[in-house]
Every structure is written in C-alpha cells, then in structure tokens.
Design a protein around this motif. Structure first.
Motif, short mmCIF file in Angstrom:
data_model
loop_
_atom_site.label_atom_id
_atom_site.label_comp_id
_atom_site.label_asym_id
_atom_site.label_seq_id
_atom_site.Cartn_x
_atom_site.Cartn_y
_atom_site.Cartn_z
N GLY A 32 2.10 -16.89 -11.36
CA GLY A 32 1.50 -15.56 -11.44
C GLY A 32 0.57 -15.29 -10.29
O GLY A 32 0.46 -14.16 -9.80
N THR A 33 -0.12 -16.32 -9.82
CA THR A 33 -1.02 -16.17 -8.69
C THR A 33 -0.25 -15.79 -7.43
O THR A 33 -0.68 -14.92 -6.66
N ALA A 34 0.90 -16.42 -7.23
CA ALA A 34 1.72 -16.12 -6.06
C ALA A 34 2.26 -14.69 -6.13
O ALA A 34 2.31 -13.98 -5.11
N VAL A 35 2.65 -14.26 -7.33
CA VAL A 35 3.18 -12.90 -7.48
C VAL A 35 2.07 -11.88 -7.20
O VAL A 35 2.29 -10.89 -6.49
N VAL A 36 0.89 -12.12 -7.72
CA VAL A 36 -0.22 -11.20 -7.50
C VAL A 36 -0.59 -11.17 -6.02
O VAL A 36 -0.84 -10.09 -5.44
N ALA A 37 -0.58 -12.33 -5.35
CA ALA A 37 -0.90 -12.37 -3.93
C ALA A 37 0.17 -11.63 -3.12
O ALA A 37 -0.15 -10.93 -2.15
N ILE A 39 2.09 -9.09 -4.17
CA ILE A 39 1.93 -7.64 -4.41
C ILE A 39 0.70 -7.12 -3.67
O ILE A 39 0.72 -6.04 -3.09
N LEU A 40 -0.38 -7.90 -3.66
CA LEU A 40 -1.59 -7.49 -2.94
C LEU A 40 -1.31 -7.40 -1.44
O LEU A 40 -1.73 -6.44 -0.77
N VAL A 44 -1.64 -4.08 0.94
CA VAL A 44 -2.47 -4.04 2.14
C VAL A 44 -1.62 -3.68 3.36
O VAL A 44 -2.01 -2.86 4.19
N GLY A 45 -0.43 -4.27 3.46
CA GLY A 45 0.45 -3.94 4.58
C GLY A 45 0.88 -2.49 4.57
O GLY A 45 0.94 -1.83 5.61
N ALA A 46 1.17 -1.95 3.38
CA ALA A 46 1.57 -0.55 3.28
C ALA A 46 0.41 0.37 3.65
O ALA A 46 0.61 1.40 4.30
N ALA A 47 -0.79 -0.01 3.26
CA ALA A 47 -1.95 0.82 3.60
C ALA A 47 -2.21 0.82 5.10
O ALA A 47 -2.56 1.85 5.68
N ILE A 48 -2.01 -0.32 5.74
CA ILE A 48 -2.23 -0.39 7.19
C ILE A 48 -1.18 0.43 7.94
O ILE A 48 -1.49 1.18 8.85
#
Length: 111
Positions: A32-37, A39-40, A44-48
């Motif tokens: 779950g940690t890898a999935v959340v990372a 998606i995050l 961030v890439g989409a926002a940039i």
C-alpha cells in the motif's frame, strides 16, 4: 525564475530516488505504501507539467508554420509526331520442338 525552481525539483527528485533505492527490502512491508507513493508521484508530475502547457509555442521555440504552397499549373502534353522514322521491333511467339525437354516450348522471335 523557472530555471532555479526546475533545478531544485530535479535535484530533490534525484535525491528521493537514491534514498528510495538505498532502503533495504523487507518481505513484511505493505504494498500500500508503494501504491500511495506512485499515485503521489503521478500527481506531483502532473502538477509540474500542467503549469503552463503551451510555453514552448508562446516563447517562439518553434518556427511559425510555412506559407501555403503556390498553385501548380500543368501544361498539356505535346502533340504526337506526324511522321516517325524509328525502328519498330516486331515480335511473335512461336512453338518449336525442343529435343532437350522432348516437347514443344514457346519461343519469342523478334525481327
């Protein structure tokens, strides 16, 4: 102002990537940690990238489109010659007996 910010973001990404690779692998870590990372990171890439989608076109990075091509006018074909003294090769196909194959074969003879 964009260049220093882009350099800082790039450096932070590289540092975060190397820290993530240096962590030891353990079988009990949740995925779950890898999935959340992931998606995050995607967010961030989409926002940039969506900061200013047409900055290259507005800054003159690309050349303007070329002008439309000029209209093309075709001349009619030349008339056929009235007289021709060229040699015309006349060919015909004949059947002849071939002793090697032991039957008739087609042969082209030109005069």
């Amino acid at each position: 102002m964009r260049k220093p910010i882009l350099a800082v973001v790039t450096a932070a990404t590289l540092v975060a990537g190397t820290i993530g690779m240096a962590a030891p692998a353990e079988a009990r870590v949740s995925t779950g940690t890898a999935v959340v990372a992931g998606i995050l990171g995607l967010g961030v890439g989409a926002a940039i990238t969506s900061d200013h989608p047409h900055r290259y076109y507005n800054d003159g990075y690309y050349a303007p489109p070329p002008p439309p091509p000029a209209p093309v006018y075709y001349a009619p074909p030349p008339p056929p010659p009235a007289y021709s003294y060229e040699y015309v090769q006349r060919c015909r196909v004949v059947d002849r007996w071939d002793p090697y194959y032991d039957h008739y074969v087609r042969d082209r003879r030109c005069y």
